[in-house]
Design a protein around this motif. Structure first.
Motif, PDB file in Angstrom:
ATOM      1  N   VAL A  67       0.717  -1.133  -0.026  1.00  0.00           N
ATOM      2  CA  VAL A  67       0.078  -0.155   0.114  1.00  0.00           C
ATOM      3  C   VAL A  67       0.907   1.027   0.185  1.00  0.00           C
ATOM      4  N   ASP A  68       1.925   1.244   0.384  1.00  0.00           N
ATOM      5  CA  ASP A  68       3.034   2.232   0.371  1.00  0.00           C
ATOM      6  C   ASP A  68       3.145   3.177  -1.055  1.00  0.00           C
ATOM      7  N   GLY A  69       3.163   2.003  -2.077  1.00  0.00           N
ATOM      8  CA  GLY A  69       3.093   2.372  -3.439  1.00  0.00           C
ATOM      9  C   GLY A  69       1.977   3.391  -3.769  1.00  0.00           C
ATOM     10  N   ALA A  70       0.893   3.115  -3.171  1.00  0.00           N
ATOM     11  CA  ALA A  70      -0.137   4.166  -3.353  1.00  0.00           C
ATOM     12  C   ALA A  70       0.058   5.383  -2.909  1.00  0.00           C
ATOM     13  N   VAL A  71       0.306   5.317  -1.775  1.00  0.00           N
ATOM     14  CA  VAL A  71       0.991   6.752  -0.871  1.00  0.00           C
ATOM     15  C   VAL A  71       1.950   7.493  -1.638  1.00  0.00           C
ATOM     16  N   TYR A  72       2.946   6.915  -2.119  1.00  0.00           N
ATOM     17  CA  TYR A  72       3.853   7.551  -2.810  1.00  0.00           C
ATOM     18  C   TYR A  72       3.275   7.985  -4.429  1.00  0.00           C
ATOM     19  N   ILE A 116      -5.132  10.130  -8.389  1.00  0.00           N
ATOM     20  CA  ILE A 116      -5.848   9.045  -8.695  1.00  0.00           C
ATOM     21  C   ILE A 116      -5.104   8.039  -9.547  1.00  0.00           C
ATOM     22  N   TYR A 117      -4.873   8.527 -10.655  1.00  0.00           N
ATOM     23  CA  TYR A 117      -4.343   7.869 -11.711  1.00  0.00           C
ATOM     24  C   TYR A 117      -2.778   7.085 -11.247  1.00  0.00           C
ATOM     25  N   SER A 118      -1.875   8.101 -10.650  1.00  0.00           N
ATOM     26  CA  SER A 118      -0.694   7.535 -10.117  1.00  0.00           C
ATOM     27  C   SER A 118      -0.824   6.675  -8.828  1.00  0.00           C
ATOM     28  N   ALA A 119      -1.821   6.824  -8.088  1.00  0.00           N
ATOM     29  CA  ALA A 119      -1.952   6.090  -6.928  1.00  0.00           C
ATOM     30  C   ALA A 119      -2.173   4.677  -7.489  1.00  0.00           C
ATOM     31  N   PHE A 120      -2.814   4.540  -8.354  1.00  0.00           N
ATOM     32  CA  PHE A 120      -2.995   3.126  -8.965  1.00  0.00           C
ATOM     33  C   PHE A 120      -1.825   2.419  -9.455  1.00  0.00           C
ATOM     34  N   ALA A 121      -1.165   3.153 -10.317  1.00  0.00           N
ATOM     35  CA  ALA A 121       0.186   2.914 -10.759  1.00  0.00           C
ATOM     36  C   ALA A 121       1.191   2.727  -9.593  1.00  0.00           C
ATOM     37  N   GLY A 122       1.104   3.326  -8.641  1.00  0.00           N
ATOM     38  CA  GLY A 122       2.059   3.275  -7.430  1.00  0.00           C
ATOM     39  C   GLY A 122       1.872   1.865  -6.493  1.00  0.00           C
ATOM     40  N   TYR A 123       0.329   1.597  -6.409  1.00  0.00           N
ATOM     41  CA  TYR A 123      -0.051   0.325  -5.740  1.00  0.00           C
ATOM     42  C   TYR A 123       0.708  -0.798  -6.468  1.00  0.00           C
ATOM     43  N   TYR A 124       0.413  -1.112  -7.783  1.00  0.00           N
ATOM     44  CA  TYR A 124       1.005  -1.866  -8.612  1.00  0.00           C
ATOM     45  C   TYR A 124       2.468  -1.981  -8.274  1.00  0.00           C
ATOM     46  N   LEU A 125       3.012  -0.799  -8.347  1.00  0.00           N
ATOM     47  CA  LEU A 125       4.464  -0.650  -8.119  1.00  0.00           C
ATOM     48  C   LEU A 125       4.980  -1.425  -6.788  1.00  0.00           C
ATOM     49  N   GLY A 126       4.238  -1.080  -5.796  1.00  0.00           N
ATOM     50  CA  GLY A 126       4.311  -1.723  -4.504  1.00  0.00           C
ATOM     51  C   GLY A 126       4.137  -3.222  -4.438  1.00  0.00           C
ATOM     52  N   LEU A 127       3.228  -3.739  -5.210  1.00  0.00           N
ATOM     53  CA  LEU A 127       2.789  -5.316  -5.497  1.00  0.00           C
ATOM     54  C   LEU A 127       3.936  -5.644  -6.153  1.00  0.00           C
ATOM     55  N   PRO A 148       5.524  -7.642 -15.427  1.00  0.00           N
ATOM     56  CA  PRO A 148       4.155  -7.783 -15.767  1.00  0.00           C
ATOM     57  C   PRO A 148       3.212  -7.001 -14.789  1.00  0.00           C
ATOM     58  N   ILE A 149       3.620  -6.981 -13.589  1.00  0.00           N
ATOM     59  CA  ILE A 149       2.700  -6.097 -12.488  1.00  0.00           C
ATOM     60  C   ILE A 149       2.781  -4.857 -12.900  1.00  0.00           C
ATOM     61  N   VAL A 150       4.284  -4.101 -12.751  1.00  0.00           N
ATOM     62  CA  VAL A 150       4.345  -2.736 -13.086  1.00  0.00           C
ATOM     63  C   VAL A 150       3.781  -2.373 -14.135  1.00  0.00           C
ATOM     64  N   VAL A 151       3.718  -3.183 -15.337  1.00  0.00           N
ATOM     65  CA  VAL A 151       2.948  -2.814 -16.582  1.00  0.00           C
ATOM     66  C   VAL A 151       1.517  -2.883 -16.622  1.00  0.00           C
ATOM     67  N   LYS A 152       0.991  -3.644 -15.626  1.00  0.00           N
ATOM     68  CA  LYS A 152      -0.379  -3.763 -15.350  1.00  0.00           C
ATOM     69  C   LYS A 152      -1.036  -2.233 -14.716  1.00  0.00           C
ATOM     70  N   GLY A 153       0.050  -1.872 -13.666  1.00  0.00           N
ATOM     71  CA  GLY A 153      -0.259  -0.674 -13.241  1.00  0.00           C
ATOM     72  C   GLY A 153      -0.178   0.433 -14.003  1.00  0.00           C
ATOM     73  N   LEU A 154       0.717   0.455 -15.172  1.00  0.00           N
ATOM     74  CA  LEU A 154       0.911   1.734 -15.709  1.00  0.00           C
ATOM     75  C   LEU A 154      -0.360   1.672 -16.908  1.00  0.00           C
ATOM     76  N   LEU A 155      -0.741   0.626 -17.196  1.00  0.00           N
ATOM     77  CA  LEU A 155      -1.797   0.329 -18.344  1.00  0.00           C
ATOM     78  C   LEU A 155      -3.089   0.763 -17.886  1.00  0.00           C
ATOM     79  N   ILE A 156      -3.435   0.533 -16.452  1.00  0.00           N
ATOM     80  CA  ILE A 156      -4.450   1.142 -15.840  1.00  0.00           C
ATOM     81  C   ILE A 156      -4.408   2.486 -15.610  1.00  0.00           C
ATOM     82  N   ALA A 157      -3.454   2.969 -15.320  1.00  0.00           N
ATOM     83  CA  ALA A 157      -3.458   4.450 -14.944  1.00  0.00           C
ATOM     84  C   ALA A 157      -3.655   5.216 -16.202  1.00  0.00           C
ATOM     85  N   ALA A 158      -2.631   4.806 -17.480  1.00  0.00           N
ATOM     86  CA  ALA A 158      -2.630   5.305 -18.714  1.00  0.00           C
ATOM     87  C   ALA A 158      -4.027   5.362 -19.164  1.00  0.00           C
TER      88      ALA A 158
END
Length: 384
Positions: free
Chosen positions: A172-177, A228-239, A249-259
Protein backbone atom coordinates in the motif's frame (compact mmCIF):
# COMPACT_ATOMS: atom_id res chain seq x y z
CA UNK A 1 12.95 -16.78 -13.70
CA UNK A 2 14.14 -16.31 -10.15
CA UNK A 3 15.74 -19.46 -8.77
CA UNK A 4 16.70 -20.96 -12.16
CA UNK A 5 20.08 -22.64 -12.25
CA UNK A 6 22.44 -23.76 -14.97
CA UNK A 7 22.44 -27.55 -15.65
CA UNK A 8 26.03 -27.79 -14.40
CA UNK A 9 25.04 -26.18 -11.10
CA UNK A 10 22.02 -28.46 -10.88
CA UNK A 11 24.13 -31.59 -11.20
CA UNK A 12 27.22 -30.53 -9.29
CA UNK A 13 28.04 -31.53 -5.74
CA UNK A 14 28.05 -28.91 -3.03
CA UNK A 15 31.84 -29.01 -2.88
CA UNK A 16 32.32 -28.16 -6.58
CA UNK A 17 33.83 -24.75 -7.28
CA UNK A 18 31.85 -23.36 -10.25
CA UNK A 19 33.02 -19.76 -9.97
CA UNK A 20 33.11 -18.10 -13.42
CA UNK A 21 31.86 -21.37 -14.92
CA UNK A 22 28.20 -21.56 -13.95
CA UNK A 23 28.10 -19.36 -10.84
CA UNK A 24 29.61 -16.04 -9.87
CA UNK A 25 30.56 -14.10 -6.79
CA UNK A 26 32.88 -11.20 -6.12
CA UNK A 27 36.35 -12.66 -5.54
CA UNK A 28 39.03 -10.94 -7.60
CA UNK A 29 40.01 -7.30 -7.88
CA UNK A 30 38.38 -7.16 -11.31
CA UNK A 31 35.16 -8.51 -9.81
CA UNK A 32 35.18 -5.78 -7.20
CA UNK A 33 35.92 -3.13 -9.84
CA UNK A 34 33.04 -4.40 -11.95
CA UNK A 35 30.73 -4.26 -8.96
CA UNK A 36 31.83 -0.74 -8.11
CA UNK A 37 31.37 0.47 -11.69
CA UNK A 38 27.87 -1.03 -11.71
CA UNK A 39 26.87 0.60 -8.42
CA UNK A 40 28.28 4.01 -9.27
CA UNK A 41 26.90 3.81 -12.79
CA UNK A 42 23.40 3.36 -11.41
CA UNK A 43 23.87 6.19 -8.93
CA UNK A 44 25.29 8.46 -11.60
CA UNK A 45 22.39 7.63 -13.86
CA UNK A 46 19.92 8.75 -11.20
CA UNK A 47 21.89 11.94 -10.63
CA UNK A 48 21.93 12.70 -14.35
CA UNK A 49 18.16 12.22 -14.55
CA UNK A 50 17.58 14.62 -11.66
CA UNK A 51 20.03 17.22 -12.98
CA UNK A 52 18.43 17.07 -16.42
CA UNK A 53 15.00 17.46 -14.84
CA UNK A 54 16.23 20.50 -12.92
CA UNK A 55 17.57 22.03 -16.13
CA UNK A 56 14.22 21.48 -17.85
CA UNK A 57 12.37 23.02 -14.92
CA UNK A 58 14.68 26.05 -15.01
CA UNK A 59 14.01 26.42 -18.72
CA UNK A 60 10.28 26.29 -18.06
CA UNK A 61 10.61 29.11 -15.55
CA UNK A 62 12.33 31.22 -18.18
CA UNK A 63 10.28 30.30 -21.25
CA UNK A 64 6.77 29.84 -19.86
CA UNK A 65 6.73 32.61 -17.30
CA UNK A 66 6.65 30.30 -14.30
CA UNK A 67 8.66 32.88 -12.40
CA UNK A 68 5.44 34.87 -12.08
CA UNK A 69 4.22 32.43 -9.42
CA UNK A 70 6.47 34.36 -7.04
CA UNK A 71 3.75 37.02 -7.20
CA UNK A 72 1.70 36.47 -4.01
CA UNK A 73 -1.62 36.62 -5.87
CA UNK A 74 -0.58 34.19 -8.60
CA UNK A 75 1.05 31.92 -6.02
CA UNK A 76 -2.22 31.90 -4.08
CA UNK A 77 -4.11 30.84 -7.21
CA UNK A 78 -1.66 27.98 -7.77
CA UNK A 79 -2.05 26.81 -4.17
CA UNK A 80 -5.82 27.07 -4.42
CA UNK A 81 -5.82 24.95 -7.58
CA UNK A 82 -4.20 21.99 -5.80
CA UNK A 83 -6.29 21.99 -2.62
CA UNK A 84 -8.58 19.09 -3.69
CA UNK A 85 -5.61 17.10 -5.01
CA UNK A 86 -3.76 17.69 -1.74
CA UNK A 87 -6.82 16.59 0.25
CA UNK A 88 -7.07 13.37 -1.77
CA UNK A 89 -3.36 12.64 -1.35
CA UNK A 90 -3.70 13.27 2.38
CA UNK A 91 -6.59 10.81 2.57
CA UNK A 92 -4.56 8.11 0.79
CA UNK A 93 -1.73 8.72 3.24
CA UNK A 94 -4.21 8.45 6.11
CA UNK A 95 -5.68 5.24 4.66
CA UNK A 96 -2.30 3.52 4.93
CA UNK A 97 -2.98 1.12 7.79
CA UNK A 98 0.68 0.15 8.09
CA UNK A 99 3.46 2.34 9.47
CA UNK A 100 3.29 6.01 8.49
CA UNK A 101 5.62 7.08 5.70
CA UNK A 102 8.41 9.51 6.64
CA UNK A 103 7.93 13.13 5.66
CA UNK A 104 11.33 13.19 3.93
CA UNK A 105 10.30 10.50 1.44
CA UNK A 106 6.90 12.09 0.85
CA UNK A 107 8.44 15.49 0.13
CA UNK A 108 11.15 13.97 -2.08
CA UNK A 109 8.55 12.11 -4.14
CA UNK A 110 6.47 15.28 -4.47
CA UNK A 111 9.50 17.24 -5.69
CA UNK A 112 10.46 14.51 -8.15
CA UNK A 113 6.89 14.62 -9.46
CA UNK A 114 7.38 18.34 -10.04
CA UNK A 115 10.77 17.87 -11.70
CA UNK A 116 9.88 15.00 -14.01
CA UNK A 117 6.83 16.80 -15.40
CA UNK A 118 9.27 18.58 -17.68
CA UNK A 119 10.14 15.33 -19.45
CA UNK A 120 6.47 14.77 -20.22
CA UNK A 121 6.09 18.33 -21.51
CA UNK A 122 8.96 17.89 -23.99
CA UNK A 123 7.80 14.51 -25.28
CA UNK A 124 4.19 15.67 -25.60
CA UNK A 125 5.32 18.69 -27.59
CA UNK A 126 7.51 16.65 -29.95
CA UNK A 127 4.77 14.06 -30.53
CA UNK A 128 2.04 16.64 -31.04
CA UNK A 129 2.10 15.95 -34.78
CA UNK A 130 -0.17 12.97 -34.08
CA UNK A 131 -3.03 15.43 -33.54
CA UNK A 132 -2.96 16.17 -37.28
CA UNK A 133 -4.53 12.77 -38.00
CA UNK A 134 -8.12 13.48 -39.08
CA UNK A 135 -11.00 12.84 -36.66
CA UNK A 136 -9.17 10.57 -34.19
CA UNK A 137 -5.91 12.51 -33.94
CA UNK A 138 -6.52 13.92 -30.45
CA UNK A 139 -7.69 10.58 -29.09
CA UNK A 140 -4.60 8.84 -30.47
CA UNK A 141 -2.45 11.58 -28.97
CA UNK A 142 -4.00 11.05 -25.53
CA UNK A 143 -3.87 7.23 -25.58
CA UNK A 144 -0.48 6.75 -27.23
CA UNK A 145 1.50 9.73 -25.95
CA UNK A 146 0.10 11.99 -23.23
CA UNK A 147 -1.28 9.46 -20.78
CA UNK A 148 1.49 6.81 -21.05
CA UNK A 149 4.26 9.42 -20.86
CA UNK A 150 2.79 11.35 -17.94
CA UNK A 151 2.00 8.22 -15.96
CA UNK A 152 5.48 6.87 -16.60
CA UNK A 153 7.24 10.01 -15.36
CA UNK A 154 5.08 10.00 -12.21
CA UNK A 155 5.91 6.31 -11.75
CA UNK A 156 9.59 7.19 -12.20
CA UNK A 157 9.27 9.76 -9.40
CA UNK A 158 8.37 6.88 -7.06
CA UNK A 159 10.78 4.32 -8.44
CA UNK A 160 13.85 6.51 -8.37
CA UNK A 161 13.95 7.21 -4.64
CA UNK A 162 11.13 6.14 -2.30
CA UNK A 163 10.89 2.65 -3.80
CA UNK A 164 14.49 1.97 -2.85
CA UNK A 165 14.00 2.90 0.81
CA UNK A 166 13.54 0.35 3.57
CA UNK A 167 10.56 2.43 4.69
CA UNK A 168 8.74 1.36 1.54
CA UNK A 169 7.81 -1.83 3.35
CA UNK A 170 4.24 -2.59 2.27
CA UNK A 171 2.31 -2.84 -0.98
CA UNK A 172 0.00 0.00 0.00
CA UNK A 173 2.99 2.34 0.38
CA UNK A 174 3.12 2.44 -3.41
CA UNK A 175 -0.29 4.11 -3.52
CA UNK A 176 0.81 6.69 -0.94
CA UNK A 177 3.92 7.65 -2.88
CA UNK A 178 1.99 7.49 -6.15
CA UNK A 179 -0.45 10.03 -4.77
CA UNK A 180 2.43 12.32 -3.78
CA UNK A 181 4.00 12.04 -7.23
CA UNK A 182 0.61 12.86 -8.76
CA UNK A 183 0.25 15.85 -6.45
CA UNK A 184 3.66 17.17 -7.49
CA UNK A 185 2.84 16.72 -11.16
CA UNK A 186 -0.56 18.42 -10.77
CA UNK A 187 1.04 21.33 -8.91
CA UNK A 188 3.55 22.20 -11.65
CA UNK A 189 1.02 21.55 -14.41
CA UNK A 190 -1.49 23.88 -12.76
CA UNK A 191 1.21 26.51 -12.30
CA UNK A 192 2.06 26.36 -16.02
CA UNK A 193 -1.57 26.67 -17.09
CA UNK A 194 -2.20 29.58 -14.72
CA UNK A 195 0.89 31.52 -15.75
CA UNK A 196 0.13 30.93 -19.42
CA UNK A 197 -3.37 32.28 -18.90
CA UNK A 198 -1.78 35.51 -17.65
CA UNK A 199 0.58 35.87 -20.61
CA UNK A 200 -2.34 35.32 -23.01
CA UNK A 201 -4.06 38.45 -21.68
CA UNK A 202 -2.68 41.67 -23.13
CA UNK A 203 -4.28 43.99 -20.58
CA UNK A 204 -2.29 44.22 -17.37
CA UNK A 205 -4.15 44.33 -14.08
CA UNK A 206 -7.60 43.06 -13.11
CA UNK A 207 -8.15 41.20 -16.38
CA UNK A 208 -5.02 39.12 -15.83
CA UNK A 209 -6.09 38.30 -12.29
CA UNK A 210 -9.54 37.30 -13.51
CA UNK A 211 -8.03 35.07 -16.19
CA UNK A 212 -5.72 33.41 -13.65
CA UNK A 213 -8.65 32.86 -11.30
CA UNK A 214 -10.75 31.19 -13.99
CA UNK A 215 -7.90 28.89 -14.97
CA UNK A 216 -7.24 28.04 -11.32
CA UNK A 217 -10.90 27.09 -10.89
CA UNK A 218 -10.73 24.72 -13.86
CA UNK A 219 -7.44 23.17 -12.71
CA UNK A 220 -8.87 22.78 -9.22
CA UNK A 221 -11.19 20.13 -10.67
CA UNK A 222 -8.55 18.50 -12.87
CA UNK A 223 -5.86 18.05 -10.19
CA UNK A 224 -7.36 15.11 -8.24
CA UNK A 225 -7.27 12.98 -11.38
CA UNK A 226 -3.48 12.95 -11.40
CA UNK A 227 -3.46 11.73 -7.81
CA UNK A 228 -5.92 8.93 -8.58
CA UNK A 229 -4.13 7.73 -11.71
CA UNK A 230 -0.66 7.59 -10.18
CA UNK A 231 -1.98 6.04 -6.95
CA UNK A 232 -3.16 3.07 -9.04
CA UNK A 233 0.21 2.80 -10.78
CA UNK A 234 2.01 3.20 -7.45
CA UNK A 235 -0.05 0.47 -5.80
CA UNK A 236 1.01 -2.01 -8.47
CA UNK A 237 4.61 -0.86 -8.13
CA UNK A 238 4.30 -1.77 -4.45
CA UNK A 239 2.81 -5.12 -5.42
CA UNK A 240 5.75 -5.68 -7.76
CA UNK A 241 8.29 -4.96 -5.01
CA UNK A 242 7.00 -7.90 -2.99
CA UNK A 243 6.45 -10.21 -5.98
CA UNK A 244 9.81 -9.93 -7.70
CA UNK A 245 9.30 -13.02 -9.87
CA UNK A 246 6.42 -11.25 -11.68
CA UNK A 247 7.52 -7.66 -11.12
CA UNK A 248 7.63 -6.69 -14.79
CA UNK A 249 4.07 -7.68 -15.74
CA UNK A 250 2.72 -6.23 -12.47
CA UNK A 251 4.36 -2.84 -13.13
CA UNK A 252 3.06 -2.82 -16.70
CA UNK A 253 -0.44 -3.66 -15.50
CA UNK A 254 -0.42 -0.71 -13.12
CA UNK A 255 0.83 1.67 -15.79
CA UNK A 256 -1.74 0.41 -18.30
CA UNK A 257 -4.57 0.96 -15.81
CA UNK A 258 -3.38 4.46 -14.94
CA UNK A 259 -2.74 5.43 -18.56
CA UNK A 260 -6.11 4.11 -19.74
CA UNK A 261 -8.07 6.00 -17.06
CA UNK A 262 -6.04 9.13 -17.78
CA UNK A 263 -6.40 8.95 -21.57
CA UNK A 264 -10.11 8.23 -21.37
CA UNK A 265 -10.60 11.25 -19.14
CA UNK A 266 -8.69 13.51 -21.54
CA UNK A 267 -10.58 12.20 -24.56
CA UNK A 268 -14.03 12.51 -23.02
CA UNK A 269 -13.33 16.03 -21.75
CA UNK A 270 -12.08 17.10 -25.17
CA UNK A 271 -15.11 15.73 -26.99
CA UNK A 272 -17.64 16.38 -24.23
CA UNK A 273 -19.69 18.99 -26.10
CA UNK A 274 -19.99 16.98 -29.34
CA UNK A 275 -20.93 13.90 -27.33
CA UNK A 276 -23.66 15.82 -25.49
CA UNK A 277 -24.95 17.23 -28.78
CA UNK A 278 -24.97 13.77 -30.31
CA UNK A 279 -26.96 12.43 -27.37
CA UNK A 280 -29.31 15.40 -27.50
CA UNK A 281 -28.50 16.49 -23.94
CA UNK A 282 -28.95 20.23 -23.55
CA UNK A 283 -26.64 21.15 -20.67
CA UNK A 284 -24.53 24.28 -20.35
CA UNK A 285 -20.88 23.47 -21.20
CA UNK A 286 -19.55 24.69 -17.85
CA UNK A 287 -22.07 22.67 -15.88
CA UNK A 288 -21.48 19.60 -18.06
CA UNK A 289 -17.72 19.92 -17.52
CA UNK A 290 -18.07 20.11 -13.74
CA UNK A 291 -20.58 17.28 -13.62
CA UNK A 292 -18.47 15.01 -15.80
CA UNK A 293 -15.31 15.50 -13.72
CA UNK A 294 -17.16 14.91 -10.45
CA UNK A 295 -18.73 11.69 -11.77
CA UNK A 296 -15.61 10.40 -13.53
CA UNK A 297 -13.21 11.07 -10.66
CA UNK A 298 -15.85 9.84 -8.24
CA UNK A 299 -16.09 6.47 -9.99
CA UNK A 300 -12.35 5.82 -10.14
CA UNK A 301 -11.77 7.41 -6.76
CA UNK A 302 -14.26 4.91 -5.34
CA UNK A 303 -12.50 2.02 -7.09
CA UNK A 304 -9.22 3.20 -5.57
CA UNK A 305 -10.93 3.41 -2.17
CA UNK A 306 -12.15 -0.18 -2.58
CA UNK A 307 -8.63 -1.36 -3.38
CA UNK A 308 -7.17 0.42 -0.35
CA UNK A 309 -10.02 -0.83 1.85
CA UNK A 310 -9.42 -4.40 0.73
CA UNK A 311 -5.76 -4.11 1.69
CA UNK A 312 -6.67 -2.47 5.01
CA UNK A 313 -9.17 -5.17 5.92
CA UNK A 314 -6.76 -7.96 5.03
CA UNK A 315 -4.03 -6.30 7.08
CA UNK A 316 -6.33 -6.03 10.09
CA UNK A 317 -7.38 -9.66 9.82
CA UNK A 318 -3.76 -10.77 9.73
CA UNK A 319 -2.94 -8.45 12.63
CA UNK A 320 -5.69 -10.14 14.63
CA UNK A 321 -4.30 -13.59 13.90
CA UNK A 322 -7.19 -14.65 11.66
CA UNK A 323 -6.99 -16.01 8.14
CA UNK A 324 -7.62 -13.67 5.23
CA UNK A 325 -10.58 -14.31 2.95
CA UNK A 326 -12.75 -12.17 0.69
CA UNK A 327 -16.31 -12.69 -0.44
CA UNK A 328 -16.80 -12.52 -4.23
CA UNK A 329 -13.10 -11.88 -4.60
CA UNK A 330 -13.55 -8.27 -3.52
CA UNK A 331 -14.73 -7.79 0.05
CA UNK A 332 -13.43 -9.27 3.27
CA UNK A 333 -15.00 -12.15 5.11
CA UNK A 334 -18.29 -10.59 6.16
CA UNK A 335 -18.02 -10.89 9.93
CA UNK A 336 -14.28 -10.37 10.34
CA UNK A 337 -14.48 -6.63 10.08
CA UNK A 338 -17.52 -4.38 10.07
CA UNK A 339 -16.84 -0.76 9.32
CA UNK A 340 -18.39 1.48 11.97
CA UNK A 341 -19.75 4.95 11.38
CA UNK A 342 -16.63 6.62 12.70
CA UNK A 343 -14.38 4.53 10.43
CA UNK A 344 -12.64 2.77 13.32
CA UNK A 345 -14.43 -0.56 12.93
CA UNK A 346 -15.76 -3.29 15.22
CA UNK A 347 -13.74 -6.50 15.29
CA UNK A 348 -14.50 -10.04 16.19
CA UNK A 349 -12.13 -11.57 18.65
CA UNK A 350 -9.98 -14.41 17.37
CA UNK A 351 -12.00 -16.86 19.50
CA UNK A 352 -15.31 -15.64 18.01
CA UNK A 353 -13.90 -15.95 14.52
CA UNK A 354 -12.71 -19.50 15.18
CA UNK A 355 -16.12 -20.48 16.61
CA UNK A 356 -17.94 -19.04 13.62
CA UNK A 357 -15.70 -20.85 11.17
CA UNK A 358 -16.13 -24.18 12.97
CA UNK A 359 -19.88 -23.68 12.75
CA UNK A 360 -19.61 -22.92 9.03
CA UNK A 361 -17.62 -26.11 8.46
CA UNK A 362 -20.09 -28.16 10.44
CA UNK A 363 -23.01 -26.75 8.46
CA UNK A 364 -21.16 -27.49 5.22
CA UNK A 365 -20.54 -31.11 6.31
CA UNK A 366 -24.24 -31.54 7.10
CA UNK A 367 -25.24 -30.25 3.66
CA UNK A 368 -22.57 -32.21 1.79
CA UNK A 369 -21.85 -35.46 3.71
CA UNK A 370 -19.54 -36.70 0.98
CA UNK A 371 -17.13 -33.90 1.84
CA UNK A 372 -16.95 -34.86 5.53
CA UNK A 373 -13.42 -36.11 6.37
CA UNK A 374 -12.99 -39.50 7.92
CA UNK A 375 -10.34 -38.08 10.23
CA UNK A 376 -10.10 -34.61 11.73
CA UNK A 377 -8.26 -32.31 9.34
CA UNK A 378 -8.57 -29.01 11.14
CA UNK A 379 -7.38 -27.66 14.39
CA UNK A 380 -8.81 -24.52 15.96
CA UNK A 381 -5.94 -22.44 14.65
CA UNK A 382 -5.99 -23.73 11.05
CA UNK A 383 -6.97 -21.31 8.33
CA UNK A 384 -9.76 -22.10 5.91
Amino acid sequence: MEGERDPIEEGATDSADLYDVATWESRSSLDRIAGGVHRWGRRLGRVVVVVLALAILAAQFVLTGLASISDPIIGAFVLMSVVPAFGLAAYIWYADVTTSEPLSLLVATFLLGVLFAGFAAIINTLAGVITLVPVVGMALFFYLVVAPVEEFVKWLAIRLYAFRSDRFDAVVDGAVYGAMAGLGFATIENAIYITQSITDVTTIGQQQIASAGQTAAVRLLAGPGHVIYSAFAGYYLGLAKFNRENAGPIVVKGLLIAAFIHATYNTLVTYLEPILDLLGIGVAPGLAFIGFIVVYDGIFGYLLYRKLARYRNAYRQVDMGTSVSFEDGVERDRADFEESADGVGDFETSEETADRRRADRARNDDEYPENRPTEPRYSEDDSE
